[in-house]
Scaffold this active site. Structure first.
Site, PDB file in Angstrom:
ATOM      1  N   ARG A   1       0.737  -1.123   0.039  1.00 24.20           N
ATOM      2  CA  ARG A   1       0.019   0.092   0.105  1.00 24.20           C
ATOM      3  C   ARG A   1       0.801   1.318   0.084  1.00 24.20           C
ATOM      4  O   ARG A   1       2.003   1.187   0.605  1.00 24.20           O
ATOM      5  CB  ARG A   1      -0.918   0.062   1.394  1.00 24.20           C
ATOM      6  CG  ARG A   1      -1.862  -0.874   1.244  1.00 24.20           C
ATOM      7  CD  ARG A   1      -2.967  -0.602   0.116  1.00 24.20           C
ATOM      8  NE  ARG A   1      -4.309  -1.429  -0.031  1.00 24.20           N
ATOM      9  CZ  ARG A   1      -4.458  -2.480  -0.723  1.00 24.20           C
ATOM     10  NH1 ARG A   1      -3.529  -2.643  -1.565  1.00 24.20           N
ATOM     11  NH2 ARG A   1      -5.396  -3.278  -0.496  1.00 24.20           N
TER      12      ARG A   1
ATOM     13  N   HIS B   1      -0.766   0.003  -9.810  1.00 22.03           N
ATOM     14  CA  HIS B   1      -1.446  -0.983  -8.987  1.00 22.03           C
ATOM     15  C   HIS B   1      -1.897  -2.034  -9.538  1.00 22.03           C
ATOM     16  O   HIS B   1      -2.995  -2.397  -9.661  1.00 22.03           O
ATOM     17  CB  HIS B   1      -2.570  -0.137  -8.164  1.00 22.03           C
ATOM     18  CG  HIS B   1      -2.942  -0.608  -7.174  1.00 22.03           C
ATOM     19  ND1 HIS B   1      -3.421  -0.349  -5.750  1.00 22.03           N
ATOM     20  CD2 HIS B   1      -3.117  -2.249  -6.557  1.00 22.03           C
ATOM     21  CE1 HIS B   1      -3.459  -1.111  -4.846  1.00 22.03           C
ATOM     22  NE2 HIS B   1      -3.587  -2.385  -5.407  1.00 22.03           N
TER      23      HIS B   1
HETATM   24  P1  NAP Z   1      -1.607 -11.832   4.850  1.00 27.02           P
HETATM   25  O1  NAP Z   1      -1.645 -13.276   4.285  1.00 27.02           O
HETATM   26  O2  NAP Z   1      -2.384 -11.330   5.915  1.00 27.02           O
HETATM   27  O3  NAP Z   1      -0.031 -11.732   5.413  1.00 27.02           O
HETATM   28  C1  NAP Z   1       0.362 -10.617   6.148  1.00 27.02           C
HETATM   29  C2  NAP Z   1       1.872 -10.584   6.644  1.00 27.02           C
HETATM   30  O4  NAP Z   1       2.425  -9.420   7.249  1.00 27.02           O
HETATM   31  C3  NAP Z   1       1.867 -11.730   7.499  1.00 27.02           C
HETATM   32  O5  NAP Z   1       3.207 -12.494   7.618  1.00 27.02           O
HETATM   33  C4  NAP Z   1       1.944 -10.923   9.126  1.00 27.02           C
HETATM   34  O6  NAP Z   1       2.514 -11.385  10.176  1.00 27.02           O
HETATM   35  C5  NAP Z   1       2.725  -9.779   8.388  1.00 27.02           C
HETATM   36  N1  NAP Z   1       2.313  -8.699   9.226  1.00 27.02           N
HETATM   37  C6  NAP Z   1       1.336  -7.746   9.605  1.00 27.02           C
HETATM   38  N2  NAP Z   1       1.504  -6.911  10.355  1.00 27.02           N
HETATM   39  C7  NAP Z   1       2.844  -6.852  10.675  1.00 27.02           C
HETATM   40  C8  NAP Z   1       3.693  -6.085  11.823  1.00 27.02           C
HETATM   41  N3  NAP Z   1       3.284  -5.124  12.386  1.00 27.02           N
HETATM   42  N4  NAP Z   1       4.937  -6.630  11.585  1.00 27.02           N
HETATM   43  C9  NAP Z   1       5.496  -7.348  10.954  1.00 27.02           C
HETATM   44  N5  NAP Z   1       4.821  -8.225  10.214  1.00 27.02           N
HETATM   45  C10 NAP Z   1       3.280  -7.832  10.165  1.00 27.02           C
HETATM   46  O7  NAP Z   1      -1.651 -10.811   3.467  1.00 27.02           O
HETATM   47  P2  NAP Z   1      -1.394 -11.000   2.015  1.00 27.02           P
HETATM   48  O8  NAP Z   1      -2.409 -11.709   1.469  1.00 27.02           O
HETATM   49  O9  NAP Z   1       0.108 -11.831   1.782  1.00 27.02           O
HETATM   50  O10 NAP Z   1      -1.456  -9.637   1.305  1.00 27.02           O
HETATM   51  C11 NAP Z   1      -0.437  -8.724   2.041  1.00 27.02           C
HETATM   52  C12 NAP Z   1      -0.962  -7.257   1.413  1.00 27.02           C
HETATM   53  O11 NAP Z   1      -0.583  -7.160   0.322  1.00 27.02           O
HETATM   54  C13 NAP Z   1      -2.316  -6.877   1.494  1.00 27.02           C
HETATM   55  O12 NAP Z   1      -2.887  -6.404   2.946  1.00 27.02           O
HETATM   56  C14 NAP Z   1      -2.499  -5.812   0.453  1.00 27.02           C
HETATM   57  O13 NAP Z   1      -2.269  -4.613   0.970  1.00 27.02           O
HETATM   58  C15 NAP Z   1      -1.215  -6.044  -0.517  1.00 27.02           C
HETATM   59  N6  NAP Z   1      -1.655  -6.514  -1.821  1.00 27.02           N
HETATM   60  C16 NAP Z   1      -1.392  -5.647  -2.861  1.00 27.02           C
HETATM   61  C17 NAP Z   1      -1.766  -5.911  -4.025  1.00 27.02           C
HETATM   62  C18 NAP Z   1      -1.408  -5.335  -5.428  1.00 27.02           C
HETATM   63  O14 NAP Z   1      -1.792  -5.402  -6.458  1.00 27.02           O
HETATM   64  N7  NAP Z   1      -0.508  -4.307  -5.314  1.00 27.02           N
HETATM   65  C19 NAP Z   1      -2.692  -7.189  -4.534  1.00 27.02           C
HETATM   66  C20 NAP Z   1      -2.820  -7.813  -3.252  1.00 27.02           C
HETATM   67  C21 NAP Z   1      -2.638  -7.654  -2.054  1.00 27.02           C
HETATM   68  P3  NAP Z   1       2.200 -12.858  10.441  1.00 27.02           P
HETATM   69  O15 NAP Z   1       2.494 -13.949   9.767  1.00 27.02           O
HETATM   70  O16 NAP Z   1       2.629 -12.749  11.977  1.00 27.02           O
HETATM   71  O17 NAP Z   1       0.495 -12.644  10.585  1.00 27.02           O
HETATM   72  C1  GLV Z   2      -5.228  -5.091  -4.197  1.00 27.09           C
HETATM   73  O1  GLV Z   2      -4.416  -4.114  -3.814  1.00 27.09           O
HETATM   74  C2  GLV Z   2      -5.753  -6.005  -3.033  1.00 27.09           C
HETATM   75  O2  GLV Z   2      -5.520  -5.696  -1.774  1.00 27.09           O
HETATM   76  O3  GLV Z   2      -6.311  -7.259  -3.520  1.00 27.09           O
END
Ligand code: NAP
Ligand code: GLV
Length: 309
Positions: free
Chosen positions: A221, A269
């Site tokens: 983000r 994005h």
């Molecule tokens: P997820 O499965 O919830 O993973 C989040 C990770 O971040 C987990 O390993 C979590 O730790 C860690 N985390 C959260 N808070 C933290 C903190 N304070 N300190 C250290 N580590 C922390 O999420 P995901 O599905 O991988 O997605 C991650 C993010 O990618 C989304 O929230 C979104 O903002 C972004 N995203 C972007 C796009 C794009 O097109 N650019 C697309 C999809 C997603 P734990 O393992 O301990 O829970």
């Molecule tokens: C895209 O940014 C998503 O959060 O899926």
């Protein structure tokens, strides 16, 4: 049973058709102010009025992985928020990040510039052991990215909130191990959710702790990164550049310095897009499971409102 569809910036018809085909006995309708109470909702950036008018929703299915925009609203306390759990996004994210890492590591932008001038030139091969990649966020997307980078034999370290064990990845956890993580990283990849703890996490003092000559890739983000701090560190030479897919304001305003910065690559994005068919199948599967009596806690992707992701 009734499902309300309330997604801004999303053409509704293909979603309605897909959800109706996957859940033929269910009424699926675009939400309008004053609509009848629904049991579930499929949402992306809904207005507050939607939540205020639908206090009895059992669950809200967000058609993205990030729920930061949704959690800024007042969500009814008994409504579970469920985010997409991969649904075809992790492979896209792995492609994007590996492409950005390899483009930087192999100096393909410099080769392209040379070729554009008709120059046949070689650069000294760089050693990948000097380019450890640090992945912040070892969740669904971060783990897949870490695994894909290992396929190219980059040293990979990671940082998460709670301790993780991933084969071949030097894992760090929590604020106490953040400095060690930064010091071990030369290419920083942000895949954290946006929460009060992670907002502005890439700022002057943290980015300064990366090795000199580091590179930043932000695919999470825009508000994880303090834009002017990144520019200052790139201009000073401490960082050598960045690839950015997400921004504080999207679309990125025309006058923003990122657009024209020679060492910053911008994409709109697009690193991991929501794939409609996969997402509908995932959401319909979860609704069926709930209807068959599965507890909400058994579903993948249920958001913990206290953690904010
Ligand atoms: P997820 O499965 O919830 O993973 C989040 C990770 O971040 C987990 O390993 C979590 O730790 C860690 N985390 C959260 N808070 C933290 C903190 N304070 N300190 C250290 N580590 C922390 O999420 P995901 O599905 O991988 O997605 C991650 C993010 O990618 C989304 O929230 C979104 O903002 C972004 N995203 C972007 C796009 C794009 O097109 N650019 C697309 C999809 C997603 P734990 O393992 O301990 O829970
Ligand atoms: C895209 O940014 C998503 O959060 O899926």
């Amino acid at each position: 049973m009734r499902i309300a569809f309330c997604c801004t910036d999303t053409p509704p018809e293909p979603w309605l058709q897909g959800l109706r085909a996957a859940l033929p006995t269910v009424t699926v309708e675009i939400w309008q102010p004053g609509a009848a109470a629904a049991d579930y909702a499929v949402v992306w950036a809904p207005p507050q009025r939607f939540l205020d008018e639908q206090p009895g929703l059992k669950a809200m299915f967000n058609i993205g992985a990030g729920v930061d925009a949704l959690l800024r609203l007042r969500v009814p306390p008994q409504t579970a928020v469920v985010r997409l759990d991969d649904a075809g996004m992790s492979v896209q994210m792995a492609e994007y990040v590996c492409h950005a890492v390899i483009r930087h590591f192999r100096e393909f932008d410099a080769y392209e510039a040379d070729v554009a001038q008709g120059k046949w030139s070689y650069r000294k091969p760089r050693l990948r052991q000097n380019f450890p990649v640090g992945v912040m966020g070892l969740g669904v997307l971060g783990q897949r990215v870490a695994q894909a980078l290992q396929g190219f034999e980059f040293p990979v370290c990671g940082w998460s909130r709670s301790p993780r064990t991933l084969h071949g990845v030097q894992c760090h956890a929590g604020p106490a191990q953040f400095d060690d993580f930064l010091a071990a990283t030369r290419i920083l990849v942000c895949l954290l959710p946006l929460t009060t703890e992670t907002r502005d996490i890439m700022r002057y003092d943290t980015l300064s702790r990366l090795r000199p000559g580091s590179y930043v890739i932000n695919v999470a983000r825009g508000a994880h990164l303090v834009d002017e701090d990144l520019i200052a560190l790139v201009d000073s030479g401490h960082l050598v550049g960045a690839t950015l897919d997400v921004f504080r304001t999207e679309p990125l305003p025309a006058a923003h310095p990122f657009w024209k910065h020679p060492r910053i690559t911008v994409t709109p994005h697009t690193s991991a897009r929501t794939l409609r068919e996969e997402s509908i199948a995932q959401i319909a599967g979860k609704i069926k499971a709930l209807q068959n009596g599965a507890p909400i806690s058994s579903l993948a992707g249920v958001v913990d409102p206290k953690k904010g992701y």
